[in-house]
Design a protein around this motif. Sequence first.
Motif, mmCIF file in Angstrom:
data_model
loop_
_atom_site.group_PDB
_atom_site.id
_atom_site.type_symbol
_atom_site.label_atom_id
_atom_site.label_comp_id
_atom_site.label_asym_id
_atom_site.label_seq_id
_atom_site.Cartn_x
_atom_site.Cartn_y
_atom_site.Cartn_z
ATOM 1 N N TRP A 1 -37.260 -13.530 -19.846
ATOM 2 C CA TRP A 1 -35.898 -12.745 -20.578
ATOM 3 C C TRP A 1 -37.187 -11.605 -20.988
ATOM 4 C CZ3 TRP A 1 -39.475 -17.000 -22.592
ATOM 5 C CH2 TRP A 1 -40.991 -16.290 -22.564
ATOM 6 N N GLU B 1 -25.829 0.795 -23.182
ATOM 7 C CA GLU B 1 -25.454 -0.150 -23.180
ATOM 8 C C GLU B 1 -25.358 -1.144 -21.463
ATOM 9 O OE1 GLU B 1 -23.869 -4.090 -23.832
ATOM 10 O OE2 GLU B 1 -24.523 -2.426 -25.414
ATOM 11 N N ALA B 2 -25.165 0.501 -20.760
ATOM 12 C CA ALA B 2 -25.766 0.027 -19.434
ATOM 13 C C ALA B 2 -26.790 -0.491 -19.095
ATOM 14 C CB ALA B 2 -24.809 1.527 -18.186
ATOM 15 N N TRP B 3 -27.526 0.091 -19.519
ATOM 16 C CA TRP B 3 -29.118 -0.243 -18.868
ATOM 17 C C TRP B 3 -29.356 -1.762 -19.333
ATOM 18 C CZ3 TRP B 3 -33.267 4.267 -20.700
ATOM 19 C CH2 TRP B 3 -32.795 5.555 -20.283
ATOM 20 N N VAL B 4 -29.006 -2.306 -20.675
ATOM 21 C CA VAL B 4 -29.566 -3.404 -21.481
ATOM 22 C C VAL B 4 -28.195 -4.766 -20.519
ATOM 23 C CG1 VAL B 4 -28.354 -5.001 -22.893
ATOM 24 C CG2 VAL B 4 -29.185 -2.865 -23.503
ATOM 25 N N ARG B 5 -27.266 -3.973 -19.970
ATOM 26 C CA ARG B 5 -26.134 -4.580 -19.001
ATOM 27 C C ARG B 5 -26.779 -5.218 -17.627
ATOM 28 N NH1 ARG B 5 -22.290 -2.024 -21.050
ATOM 29 N NH2 ARG B 5 -21.593 -1.142 -19.287
ATOM 30 N N TYR B 6 -27.977 -3.863 -16.876
ATOM 31 C CA TYR B 6 -28.443 -4.041 -16.602
ATOM 32 C C TYR B 6 -29.345 -4.886 -15.462
ATOM 33 C CZ TYR B 6 -29.784 -3.059 -11.190
ATOM 34 O OH TYR B 6 -30.523 -3.409 -9.744
ATOM 35 N N LEU C 1 -35.987 -5.519 -22.681
ATOM 36 C CA LEU C 1 -35.437 -4.375 -21.818
ATOM 37 C C LEU C 1 -35.929 -4.221 -21.243
ATOM 38 C CD1 LEU C 1 -33.587 -3.380 -24.553
ATOM 39 C CD2 LEU C 1 -33.107 -5.664 -23.899
ATOM 40 N N GLU D 1 -30.547 -6.820 -17.727
ATOM 41 C CA GLU D 1 -30.241 -8.997 -18.173
ATOM 42 C C GLU D 1 -29.844 -9.699 -16.754
ATOM 43 O OE1 GLU D 1 -28.162 -8.156 -23.050
ATOM 44 O OE2 GLU D 1 -26.791 -8.143 -21.036
ATOM 45 N N GLY D 2 -28.805 -8.250 -15.994
ATOM 46 C CA GLY D 2 -27.918 -9.411 -14.644
ATOM 47 C C GLY D 2 -29.479 -9.197 -13.874
ATOM 48 N N SER E 1 -35.778 -0.738 -27.920
ATOM 49 C CA SER E 1 -35.050 -2.057 -28.533
ATOM 50 C C SER E 1 -35.695 -2.519 -29.948
ATOM 51 C CB SER E 1 -36.070 -3.277 -27.342
ATOM 52 O OG SER E 1 -37.269 -3.683 -27.524
#
Length: 154
Positions: free
Chosen positions: A11, A37-42, A15, A44-45, A23
């Motif tokens: 995890w 948001e784009a950084w967070v999504r990337y 971030l 997570e992926g 965060s």
Amino acid sequence: MARGRPALSCWLAALAGGIAGWSTPAHAQGAPPAAPEAWVRYAEGATAAIARWLDADDPAAVRLHAYLDQHGSVDGSRATPLVVKIWLHADGTVARIDFTPFALAQANEDLRAVIVGRRLPGRPPKGMAQPIRLEIVPEPVEASDPAGPSEAPR
């Protein structure tokens, strides 16, 4: 994942390394703004992809699991998380990683072999802070797991 081998849970620690501190809740006094948001999504992926790599049945991942199983916590509680910093090339390929080395050189080589040089899905968002920081925690083997630790004799 190999039968009887505990999953390595991954995890995001904060971030991403450059996002560390980002965060922190925005309502906290003096807290920096939330990560884009784009950084967070990337991130997570990236975490999901790396978790799959670490849980694969390739020799380096299997040896790494065995090492972490042997050197996890003695009392069966969660082991100390391993923080891994990951730097990426523009195409999403892992350029390098940094972590506190293990006592066994082979485990260090195995962690690098599992992650470095592999390509994450997609390109990191433009301007995304690096490194991405992950915490890797080996889950203890459940006593009910047939391949797990045996029960104590009665």
